[in-house]
Design a protein around this motif. Structure first.
Motif, PDB file in Angstrom:
ATOM      1  N   CYS A 110      -4.704  -3.317  11.937  1.00 40.18           N
ATOM      2  CA  CYS A 110      -4.095  -3.542  10.624  1.00 40.18           C
ATOM      3  C   CYS A 110      -4.638  -4.826  10.013  1.00 40.18           C
ATOM      4  O   CYS A 110      -4.544  -5.901  10.625  1.00 40.18           O
ATOM      5  N   PRO A 111      -5.211  -4.778   8.819  1.00 40.22           N
ATOM      6  CA  PRO A 111      -5.733  -5.996   8.179  1.00 40.22           C
ATOM      7  C   PRO A 111      -4.603  -6.892   7.681  1.00 40.22           C
ATOM      8  O   PRO A 111      -3.462  -6.446   7.501  1.00 40.22           O
ATOM      9  N   GLU A 112      -4.918  -8.156   7.458  1.00 38.44           N
ATOM     10  CA  GLU A 112      -3.913  -9.081   6.934  1.00 38.44           C
ATOM     11  C   GLU A 112      -3.551  -8.753   5.490  1.00 38.44           C
ATOM     12  O   GLU A 112      -2.419  -8.995   5.063  1.00 38.44           O
ATOM     13  N   GLN A 113      -4.506  -8.228   4.757  1.00 40.98           N
ATOM     14  CA  GLN A 113      -4.256  -7.833   3.371  1.00 40.98           C
ATOM     15  C   GLN A 113      -5.005  -6.545   3.060  1.00 40.98           C
ATOM     16  O   GLN A 113      -6.028  -6.237   3.674  1.00 40.98           O
ATOM     17  N   ARG A 118       0.049  -7.525   0.556  1.00 35.39           N
ATOM     18  CA  ARG A 118       0.609  -7.248   1.870  1.00 35.39           C
ATOM     19  C   ARG A 118       0.370  -5.793   2.230  1.00 35.39           C
ATOM     20  O   ARG A 118       0.645  -4.888   1.430  1.00 35.39           O
ATOM     21  N   VAL A 138       2.763  -7.254  12.800  1.00 31.62           N
ATOM     22  CA  VAL A 138       1.532  -7.685  12.134  1.00 31.62           C
ATOM     23  C   VAL A 138       1.787  -8.146  10.704  1.00 31.62           C
ATOM     24  O   VAL A 138       0.844  -8.398   9.955  1.00 31.62           O
ATOM     25  N   GLY A 139       3.056  -8.267  10.319  1.00 27.04           N
ATOM     26  CA  GLY A 139       3.372  -8.745   8.980  1.00 27.04           C
ATOM     27  C   GLY A 139       3.204  -7.710   7.896  1.00 27.04           C
ATOM     28  O   GLY A 139       3.181  -8.048   6.707  1.00 27.04           O
ATOM     29  N   ALA A 140       3.096  -6.424   8.284  1.00 23.34           N
ATOM     30  CA  ALA A 140       2.964  -5.367   7.284  1.00 23.34           C
ATOM     31  C   ALA A 140       4.345  -4.921   6.812  1.00 23.34           C
ATOM     32  O   ALA A 140       5.366  -5.227   7.431  1.00 23.34           O
ATOM     33  N   ARG A 167      -1.899   0.117  -1.074  1.00 25.02           N
ATOM     34  CA  ARG A 167      -1.715  -0.967  -0.109  1.00 25.02           C
ATOM     35  C   ARG A 167      -1.640  -0.456   1.326  1.00 25.02           C
ATOM     36  O   ARG A 167      -1.470  -1.242   2.249  1.00 25.02           O
TER      37      ARG A 167
END
Length: 393
Positions: A110-113, A118, A138-140, A167
């Motif tokens: 999973c990418p950061e952005q 997000r 992962v902050g998603a 997104r």
């Protein structure tokens, strides 16, 4: 829409919640647990001998990615099952069960952005709980997409707004579905993979129930991706020996995907993984190469499907599962139904509300209970009759 943004926003895992609901009450009869999807059919007789023959392997660190023989056995199984050639060295890795892979693949891929925003991780609602925890880790943003009767018990990802789809980093899908038993058709997979190609996200195909089915074998995501000529990185699949071979305690499965994705997953495994013990990898090599025990177990499940249909076929809203070993039965209120059943019969089932999330005031699992058809046939039959008589008569 309202989605959790932190671990603390998620309720407790389903089974601690169930204990809180039921354990303060005495069962109303002989206890029968139909909550946990733990296969009870016998595993192959050669398992213990292979472990004994390779017992010295417990004294060695096992290979992180799986032995060459195990990866070759998995590659061979994929080729036989789906007609797709997957390189054993660059596109397959052994797992300590699929839950590990479903979590760690999200961490690795999973990418950061996504397009400067997000990232979103899509999942059906109800869903396997690890999907949501992986997204939050992962902050998603986890986006729960209803998978109820109105959509054929599969999520309609294509109906999401464009600003959400643009997104998306990852979309999880389980087929046959846990808990509904729905099998995604070839057209459904074509649509989802095409949507992923259009918006540039990856599909995580959770196929751990793929070998338990009524009639035709479920279509695989890799099969459809190859047919479409999709980017090899587009689909990552997960499977295990837990359900297929009745070996949940072996903790052995695999992940397969494009070589780029697999390189990143393997890199994470080198730092934070828990490889399968070497004697258990030897068992796994044999298991992926043998179909006789799978066919025998599937025949038993087909008998159980028929028993469930005969007992519950007249229940309004009953939908026979096409795969897996779970029943998703309609009720007015899942917690109330589970408590009533326990207090009056001793049969223990899982409220569907515990497998779903409320979004915009709607929890698609609130009016269902999940029932696992893993007990021996006679016990299962007794439990289903008690359930029917308690909840539907």
């Amino acid at each position: 829409m309202t989605y959790p943004t932190r671990f603390s926003d998620l309720p407790d895992y389903a089974f601690p919640r169930l204990r809180t609901l039921l354990d303060a009450h005495e069962p109303g009869g002989e206890r029968l647990d139909m909550t946990i999807g733990e296969p009870k059919h016998g595993f192959p007789g050669w398992v213990s001998q292979i472990i004994a023959d390779n017992i010295d392997g417990f004294g060695k660190y096992p290979p992180n990615d799986g032995t060459p023989e195990l990866r070759a056995a998995i590659s061979g199984w994929i080729a036989r099952r789906y007609g797709v050639q997957v390189d054993a060295d660059t596109r397959i890795m052994a797992l300590n069960g699929t839950r590990e892979g479903l979590f760690n693949a999200c961490v690795a891929l999973c990418p950061e952005q996504v397009r400067g925003q997000r990232p979103v991780v899509l999942m059906p609602n109800p869903f396997y709980q690890v999907y949501a925890v992986a997204a939050l880790a992962v902050g998603a943003e986890p986006v729960f997409v209803p998978a109820g009767p109105e959509t054929g018990f599969l999520p309609d990802y294509a109906a999401l707004p464009a600003d959400v789809l643009n997104r998306v980093a990852i979309a999880y899908l389980c087929s046959p579905a846990n808990p509904q038993g729905t099998v995604a058709s070839r057209d459904y997979w074509r649509g989802l993979i095409g949507l992923a190609e259009k918006h540039g996200f990856q599909v995580f195909a959770d196929e751990c129930y793929s070998e338990i089915y009524r009639d035709a074998a479920p279509v695989g995501a890799l099969d459809v991706a190859a047919e479409l000529g999709a980017d090899p990185e587009r689909v990552v699949i997960f499977n295990s020996l837990s359900k297929r071979s009745n070996l949940p305690g072996l903790r052995s499965g695999f992940v397969a995907g494009g070589s780029g994705s697999m390189a990143r997953i393997k890199r994470l495994r080198a730092y934070a993984g828990a490889p399968v013990a070497l004697p258990l990898q030897r068992v796994s090599e044999r298991a992926w190469g043998d179909e006789d025990h799978v066919v025998a177990s599937r025949a038993l499940y087909r008998e159980k499907f028929a028993i469930a249909d005969s007992i519950l076929g007249d229940v309004p809203g009953y939908v026979p599962p096409h795969g897996g070993f779970l029943l998703w039965l309609p009720v007015d209120d899942s917690e109330a139904a589970a408590l009533k059943l326990w207090q009056q019969t001793g049969v223990r089932v899982l409220p569907g509300a515990y497998l779903s999330r409320e979004v915009d005031g709607y929890n698609p699992g609130k009016t269902f209970i999940r029932v696992a058809m893993v007990a021996p046939k006679e016990e299962m039959q007794r439990g289903l009759i008690q359930l029917r008589d308690c909840l539907y008569r």
